[in-house]
Motif scaffolding. Structure first.
Motif, PDB file in Angstrom:
ATOM      1  N   LEU A 150      44.441  37.384  34.095  1.00  0.00           N
ATOM      2  CA  LEU A 150      43.022  37.603  33.851  1.00  0.00           C
ATOM      3  C   LEU A 150      42.246  36.471  34.497  1.00  0.00           C
ATOM      4  O   LEU A 150      42.546  35.292  34.268  1.00  0.00           O
ATOM      5  CB  LEU A 150      42.722  37.637  32.350  1.00  0.00           C
ATOM      6  N   VAL A 151      41.229  36.817  35.285  1.00  0.00           N
ATOM      7  CA  VAL A 151      40.526  35.801  36.058  1.00  0.00           C
ATOM      8  C   VAL A 151      39.074  36.207  36.271  1.00  0.00           C
ATOM      9  O   VAL A 151      38.771  37.385  36.464  1.00  0.00           O
ATOM     10  CB  VAL A 151      41.243  35.579  37.405  1.00  0.00           C
ATOM     11  N   ALA A 152      38.166  35.234  36.200  1.00  0.00           N
ATOM     12  CA  ALA A 152      36.744  35.499  36.433  1.00  0.00           C
ATOM     13  C   ALA A 152      36.528  35.976  37.866  1.00  0.00           C
ATOM     14  O   ALA A 152      37.187  35.514  38.803  1.00  0.00           O
ATOM     15  CB  ALA A 152      35.931  34.236  36.163  1.00  0.00           C
ATOM     16  N   VAL A 153      35.574  36.871  38.044  1.00  0.00           N
ATOM     17  CA  VAL A 153      35.333  37.461  39.364  1.00  0.00           C
ATOM     18  C   VAL A 153      34.418  36.609  40.228  1.00  0.00           C
ATOM     19  O   VAL A 153      34.776  36.211  41.331  1.00  0.00           O
ATOM     20  CB  VAL A 153      34.756  38.885  39.234  1.00  0.00           C
ATOM     21  N   GLY A 154      33.211  36.283  39.762  1.00  0.00           N
ATOM     22  CA  GLY A 154      32.254  35.579  40.618  1.00  0.00           C
ATOM     23  C   GLY A 154      32.010  36.365  41.890  1.00  0.00           C
ATOM     24  O   GLY A 154      31.756  37.574  41.854  1.00  0.00           O
ATOM     25  N   GLY A 155      32.144  35.720  43.042  1.00  0.00           N
ATOM     26  CA  GLY A 155      32.007  36.422  44.312  1.00  0.00           C
ATOM     27  C   GLY A 155      33.286  37.087  44.777  1.00  0.00           C
ATOM     28  O   GLY A 155      33.290  37.835  45.751  1.00  0.00           O
ATOM     29  N   GLY A 156      34.394  36.788  44.104  1.00  0.00           N
ATOM     30  CA  GLY A 156      35.647  37.470  44.393  1.00  0.00           C
ATOM     31  C   GLY A 156      36.685  36.669  45.140  1.00  0.00           C
ATOM     32  O   GLY A 156      37.787  37.166  45.390  1.00  0.00           O
ATOM     33  N   GLY A 157      36.391  35.413  45.486  1.00  0.00           N
ATOM     34  CA  GLY A 157      37.364  34.630  46.242  1.00  0.00           C
ATOM     35  C   GLY A 157      38.665  34.398  45.508  1.00  0.00           C
ATOM     36  O   GLY A 157      39.746  34.442  46.098  1.00  0.00           O
ATOM     37  N   LEU A 158      38.583  34.185  44.189  1.00  0.00           N
ATOM     38  CA  LEU A 158      39.786  33.899  43.416  1.00  0.00           C
ATOM     39  C   LEU A 158      40.638  35.142  43.206  1.00  0.00           C
ATOM     40  O   LEU A 158      41.862  35.104  43.384  1.00  0.00           O
ATOM     41  CB  LEU A 158      39.405  33.271  42.077  1.00  0.00           C
ATOM     42  N   ILE A 159      40.013  36.263  42.847  1.00  0.00           N
ATOM     43  CA  ILE A 159      40.819  37.479  42.667  1.00  0.00           C
ATOM     44  C   ILE A 159      41.416  37.927  43.999  1.00  0.00           C
ATOM     45  O   ILE A 159      42.536  38.442  44.047  1.00  0.00           O
ATOM     46  CB  ILE A 159      40.030  38.628  42.017  1.00  0.00           C
ATOM     47  N   ALA A 160      40.677  37.708  45.083  1.00  0.00           N
ATOM     48  CA  ALA A 160      41.204  38.078  46.395  1.00  0.00           C
ATOM     49  C   ALA A 160      42.407  37.218  46.742  1.00  0.00           C
ATOM     50  O   ALA A 160      43.421  37.716  47.239  1.00  0.00           O
ATOM     51  CB  ALA A 160      40.116  37.918  47.457  1.00  0.00           C
ATOM     52  N   GLY A 161      42.322  35.923  46.485  1.00  0.00           N
ATOM     53  CA  GLY A 161      43.439  35.035  46.768  1.00  0.00           C
ATOM     54  C   GLY A 161      44.659  35.380  45.944  1.00  0.00           C
ATOM     55  O   GLY A 161      45.786  35.414  46.460  1.00  0.00           O
ATOM     56  N   LEU A 162      44.448  35.640  44.650  1.00  0.00           N
ATOM     57  CA  LEU A 162      45.572  36.027  43.793  1.00  0.00           C
ATOM     58  C   LEU A 162      46.170  37.343  44.254  1.00  0.00           C
ATOM     59  O   LEU A 162      47.395  37.526  44.247  1.00  0.00           O
ATOM     60  CB  LEU A 162      45.103  36.133  42.344  1.00  0.00           C
ATOM     61  N   GLY A 163      45.314  38.263  44.664  1.00  0.00           N
ATOM     62  CA  GLY A 163      45.813  39.543  45.163  1.00  0.00           C
ATOM     63  C   GLY A 163      46.644  39.376  46.419  1.00  0.00           C
ATOM     64  O   GLY A 163      47.697  40.010  46.585  1.00  0.00           O
ATOM     65  N   ALA A 164      46.188  38.518  47.335  1.00  0.00           N
ATOM     66  CA  ALA A 164      46.938  38.273  48.568  1.00  0.00           C
ATOM     67  C   ALA A 164      48.278  37.625  48.266  1.00  0.00           C
ATOM     68  O   ALA A 164      49.294  37.924  48.900  1.00  0.00           O
ATOM     69  CB  ALA A 164      46.114  37.400  49.507  1.00  0.00           C
ATOM     70  N   ALA A 165      48.301  36.715  47.282  1.00  0.00           N
ATOM     71  CA  ALA A 165      49.535  35.990  46.958  1.00  0.00           C
ATOM     72  C   ALA A 165      50.524  36.854  46.196  1.00  0.00           C
ATOM     73  O   ALA A 165      51.737  36.805  46.443  1.00  0.00           O
ATOM     74  CB  ALA A 165      49.199  34.749  46.138  1.00  0.00           C
ATOM     75  N   LEU A 166      50.029  37.633  45.248  1.00  0.00           N
ATOM     76  CA  LEU A 166      50.912  38.338  44.315  1.00  0.00           C
ATOM     77  C   LEU A 166      51.112  39.806  44.643  1.00  0.00           C
ATOM     78  O   LEU A 166      52.059  40.426  44.145  1.00  0.00           O
ATOM     79  CB  LEU A 166      50.346  38.212  42.894  1.00  0.00           C
ATOM     80  N   GLY A 167      50.239  40.381  45.463  1.00  0.00           N
ATOM     81  CA  GLY A 167      50.352  41.799  45.767  1.00  0.00           C
ATOM     82  C   GLY A 167      50.321  42.625  44.498  1.00  0.00           C
ATOM     83  O   GLY A 167      49.538  42.355  43.588  1.00  0.00           O
ATOM     84  N   ARG A 168      51.207  43.595  44.417  1.00  0.00           N
ATOM     85  CA  ARG A 168      51.279  44.429  43.209  1.00  0.00           C
ATOM     86  C   ARG A 168      52.388  43.977  42.267  1.00  0.00           C
ATOM     87  O   ARG A 168      52.743  44.687  41.321  1.00  0.00           O
ATOM     88  CB  ARG A 168      51.476  45.895  43.588  1.00  0.00           C
ATOM     89  N   ARG A 169      52.937  42.782  42.540  1.00  0.00           N
ATOM     90  CA  ARG A 169      53.992  42.277  41.674  1.00  0.00           C
ATOM     91  C   ARG A 169      53.464  41.948  40.279  1.00  0.00           C
ATOM     92  O   ARG A 169      54.225  41.931  39.313  1.00  0.00           O
ATOM     93  CB  ARG A 169      54.645  41.047  42.300  1.00  0.00           C
ATOM     94  N   ARG A 170      52.183  41.615  40.193  1.00  0.00           N
ATOM     95  CA  ARG A 170      51.563  41.368  38.896  1.00  0.00           C
ATOM     96  C   ARG A 170      50.190  42.030  38.878  1.00  0.00           C
ATOM     97  O   ARG A 170      49.480  42.044  39.885  1.00  0.00           O
ATOM     98  CB  ARG A 170      51.401  39.870  38.630  1.00  0.00           C
TER      99      ARG A 170
END
Length: 306
Positions: free
Chosen positions: A170-190
């Motif tokens: 669970l992560v705050a969205v803001g402009g989306g840089g953090l969720i995008a980074g987590l998505g790039a790192a983790l893919g659909r694994r989490r």
């Protein structure tokens, strides 16, 4: 944006960014204690996860650029100012007129020139682009830039090492840089769940519309000043990975921040408490036996507000 980009960022940031700890505990939920794993990213240099992206972007840029310009409502400006100072570069931050004084003071403390322009992040961003061109400076985007996103994604690689299994993040969205980074790192694994303030549901609005759209909501708190449009990179990753977005009330976010101080003597800013607010308010209900990861992403706040 690929996992390999995040791995490159991790190597580039070695010795420059902190590997922040994870704290396994329980917090009060609407129906009793809820087990969580808190990622203490507010312990990052500058009190914000954004330092990772700022450093990665500047280290990846042309070494000849000695001046950087960024538009920011707060934490991105602090992060770029800190990164620029570390690398011996000049830094100018363009902030909207309502930017919190605490965050502006932190930019000054790291040697940045701060210019006020407009009443919104979008207006400040347009001025930053013009200023960078006028001065022949490098322009960094606060969140919608591949190197910035890759730097933030290093958090995801750390979580793979720190937390067993594949609990949701669970992560705050803001402009989306953090969720995008987590998505790039983790893919659909989490599963990654974006938590938004109710006044700026930028990810929810974009997913519903099928494209990034402007959201005009306003918060009573200047600390919740953030982008009113999700970044293109974040939208693309969120859509491809079918991310979920949940909105929480400002009051719930404020209550979560107060709880962190009262129970753990942890100080975070409002946006930094948004992900925890989703758990405590019942906006997110963990499955039986699940211990979600909650990212506490920033700590730049006025202490008297607690």
């Amino acid at each position: 944006m690929l996992r390999t980009d995040v791995r490159v960022a991790r190597r580039r940031l070695a010795g420059r960014a902190r590997k922040t700890p994870v704290f396994h505990t329980s917090v009060d939920g609407p129906d009793g204690p809820v087990p969580v794993s808190l990622k203490l990213e507010f312990l990052q240099h500058g009190g914000t996860f954004k330092v990772r992206g700022a450093l990665n972007a500047l280290l990846a840029a042309d070494e000849g650029a000695d001046h950087v310009v960024v538009a920011s409502g707060g934490n991105a400006g602090i992060a770029v100012a800190l990164a620029a100072a570390q690398l011996g570069k000049a830094c100018t931050v363009v902030v909207p007129e309502s930017a919190p004084h605490t965050k502006v003071a932190a930019m000054w403390a790291h040697g940045a020139e701060v210019l006020w322009h407009g009443t919104s992040y979008a207006e400040a961003q347009r001025r930053a682009l013009t200023l960078a061109a006028e001065r022949g400076a490098e322009h960094l985007h606060a969140y919608d830039m591949p190197a910035v996103v890759a730097g933030a994604g290093v958090i995801g690689l750390e979580l793979e090492e720190q937390v067993r299994g594949r609990p949701p993040v669970l992560v705050a969205v803001g402009g989306g840089g953090l969720i995008a980074g987590l998505g790039a790192a983790l893919g659909r694994r989490r599963q990654i769940i974006g938590i938004e303030s109710e006044h700026t549901p930028v990810l929810s609005a974009a997913l519903a519309a099928g494209a990034p759209v402007d959201v005009s909501g306003q918060s009573r708190s200047t600390e919740l000043l953030c982008a009113t449009r999700i970044g293109d990179i974040a939208f693309d990753i969120a859509q491809r990975q079918r991310m979920t977005a949940l909105s929480v009330a400002d009051a719930a976010i404020a209550a979560a921040r107060t709880y962190l101080w009262r129970e753990f003597r942890v100080v975070v800013e409002l946006e930094g408490a948004a992900a925890l607010a989703a758990v405590q308010s019942g906006a997110y209900v963990p499955a039986p036996g699940e211990r979600p990861i909650v990212v506490l992403c920033g700590a730049n706040t006025e202490l008297p507000a607690l």
